[in-house]
Write a protein that holds these residues in place. Sequence first.
Motif, PDB file in Angstrom:
ATOM      1  N   ASP A   1     -11.975  -1.457  -0.384  1.00  0.00           N
ATOM      2  CA  ASP A   1     -12.308  -1.073   0.993  1.00  0.00           C
ATOM      3  C   ASP A   1     -12.878   0.346   1.043  1.00  0.00           C
ATOM      4  N   ILE A   2     -12.196   1.281   0.397  1.00  0.00           N
ATOM      5  CA  ILE A   2     -12.648   2.684   0.412  1.00  0.00           C
ATOM      6  C   ILE A   2     -13.993   2.810  -0.295  1.00  0.00           C
TER       7      ILE A   2
ATOM      8  N   THR B   1      -4.343  -5.751  -2.276  1.00  0.00           N
ATOM      9  CA  THR B   1      -4.679  -5.796  -0.842  1.00  0.00           C
ATOM     10  C   THR B   1      -6.064  -5.249  -0.541  1.00  0.00           C
TER      11      THR B   1
ATOM     12  N   LYS C   1      -8.792  -6.817   5.471  1.00  0.00           N
ATOM     13  CA  LYS C   1      -9.155  -5.405   5.352  1.00  0.00           C
ATOM     14  C   LYS C   1     -10.670  -5.227   5.228  1.00  0.00           C
TER      15      LYS C   1
ATOM     16  N   CYS D   1      -6.539  -8.630   1.710  1.00  0.00           N
ATOM     17  CA  CYS D   1      -7.792  -8.003   1.299  1.00  0.00           C
ATOM     18  C   CYS D   1      -8.955  -8.484   2.174  1.00  0.00           C
TER      19      CYS D   1
ATOM     20  N   CYS E   1      -4.604   8.321  -5.231  1.00  0.00           N
ATOM     21  CA  CYS E   1      -5.744   8.639  -4.356  1.00  0.00           C
ATOM     22  C   CYS E   1      -6.859   9.341  -5.116  1.00  0.00           C
TER      23      CYS E   1
ATOM     24  N   ASP F   1       0.824  -1.217   0.000  1.00  0.00           N
ATOM     25  CA  ASP F   1       0.000   0.000   0.000  1.00  0.00           C
ATOM     26  C   ASP F   1       0.851   1.257   0.000  1.00  0.00           C
ATOM     27  N   ASP F   2       1.926   1.254   0.792  1.00  0.00           N
ATOM     28  CA  ASP F   2       2.819   2.410   0.826  1.00  0.00           C
ATOM     29  C   ASP F   2       3.525   2.569  -0.522  1.00  0.00           C
TER      30      ASP F   2
ATOM     31  N   THR G   1      -7.369  -2.089  -1.111  1.00  0.00           N
ATOM     32  CA  THR G   1      -7.513  -0.692  -0.672  1.00  0.00           C
ATOM     33  C   THR G   1      -8.646   0.011  -1.417  1.00  0.00           C
ATOM     34  N   THR G   2      -8.665  -0.095  -2.730  1.00  0.00           N
ATOM     35  CA  THR G   2      -9.720   0.555  -3.507  1.00  0.00           C
ATOM     36  C   THR G   2     -11.083  -0.020  -3.144  1.00  0.00           C
TER      37      THR G   2
ATOM     38  N   SER H   1       1.088   3.830  -3.346  1.00  0.00           N
ATOM     39  CA  SER H   1       0.654   5.220  -3.151  1.00  0.00           C
ATOM     40  C   SER H   1       1.779   6.197  -3.450  1.00  0.00           C
TER      41      SER H   1
END
Length: 577
Positions: free
Chosen positions: A50-51, A45, A85, A82, A18, A7-8, A47-48, A11
């Motif tokens: 989840d948001i 993982t 999360k 994932c 973002c 993720d780090d 992230t997309t 990004s």
Amino acid sequence: EVVSVFDDMVSRSVPLYCEVIDLAIYYFERYYKTGTKVYDLGCSTGTTLDILARAAESILDKYDGVCEFVGIDNSEAMIKACQEKMSWASEHSRVDIRCGDILETDIVNASFVIMNYTLQFVPVMNREDIVEKIFNGMNEGGIFLLSEKIRAECSEIQETCTWIYEDFKERRKYTKREIARKKEALMNVLVPFTERELRNVLSSAGFDSVEVIAKWNNFVTFVARKHSTPAKRKQKSRAVTPHLDALFDAYPVYLSDYLEGKILSEVCFERQQYYREKGGFGMSVDNLKKFDNIARLIQELPKLKSKTLIVDQPELIIGDPDELTEDQMKIFNECINSLKPWKKGPLKLFGTKIDSEWRSDFKWERLQKAIVDIDLDGKTICDLGCGNGYFMYRMLEYNPKLVVGIDPNLHAWLEFNLFQRISGVDNLKFEYLRGDVMSSMAGMFDVVFCLGVLYHTPDPIGMLHDIKKSMRAKSTLIVDCQGIDGEDHIALFPKKRYTNMKGVYFLPTLNTLKNWLQRANFNNIKVIFGEELSTEEQRATDWANVRSLRESLDPKDDSKTVEGYPRAHRFYVQCTK
């Protein structure tokens, strides 16, 4: 380890990362239909996902709706992250996280599909199929959000884009060494399209509203909509060719020993594109199915390093009959019969004699006069217009380091794959490409054989320039070209066909062939052989039931072709760069 820093890393290394997720929320709110599914293909993982799911909670609560989120990734570690999360998911958000191949994933009842920085890792020949599958699985009015790294159409602009992007990463605390290592790791794995190519893929799949909604340098995000009243589009008749695809090596490791970064990526992209289009010759579905069945038969044979491999006799001999079981011999016989007509030979495979149309051993005997003076030992060689690889195998007698055959003929490629399956030879490679790829293989070859190619190209001098670029300093070129008799500095340009052949452009006299080589700035031009083409060298056989040379000559005057042109001669010329 990769999962923990992913993720780090993403990004910091993906521009507008973002902002693209924010855009996805807006498009979800506008276009999502209650009771349908949201897919994130290549979810990593999560992230997309989840948001988006968290944002959907408040959106769906207004309508008392339920949304099913489907995440697909081929990494078990990524999927596990994932799932962790997304463990918070409420009754409004059903979550289905799967480890799987997106090539085999069915898209069903979707109104919103996200594919961020994933298509670029899919083999080029499969990309259209995936996008079309997404289109077919979406509901009318659905949205496809596609983010990709792209390459510029202009090589100079592409170099600038790379320089800008590497500076972008340095400003985000990546070291030059880290940038170089990542670049090397992604070489030939991440193969980007241009923006125009991506737009064409989306349009070809059926999306009739395709817009760029975010772009930074060489990163772009498209939104594509499947309209509620879609325009009628012509359905493509496309054969599924899993066995051909399994034979095709999308990322050949050996090329990285000869070609550098950007050039290597371009060549790998070109070979994948050419394979996907099957040469762009409009090959019929029936032919593709036939070839795919032959590929299946080849793969059903055992991989062997045959006890017998004889390359210094007129017949190329591979294998003894006792190396195959009775069932395997049945598969082998079906395979070689399916590969008729056999053009190049003669051959003897597992005891079966294959009398090909061309007595290629006649040509090789002539070429050996020049080979004695060249020394192929330890050399990197190109056989341009290699056919099924007969000459490549004959070159093994001289202990070359590597022989690369280049030919745009899928039938010949399959015959070569059969030879490789049963011989176990590892220093022969076949590139299913046109000859113009030579210009990208700068300085790669010590010796180039250009056999039976020049009269099939509309620009023979341009082809010679491409060949020259591929050659090292003081390297050797041997040319075999059909032509016409005479001392004049002319070339015959047939109106349509020549000896019943399509795709014949210029048939030079020997003097004209030498002029071509001089115009392309080759030196030390020496004639090896010149003679009228005989019906003993090219003829129909039981293994090649075709209209061959005899059938293509005027029955009343065999000094002319059936079209009325002068009968072909063959010229063999040697020269140096």
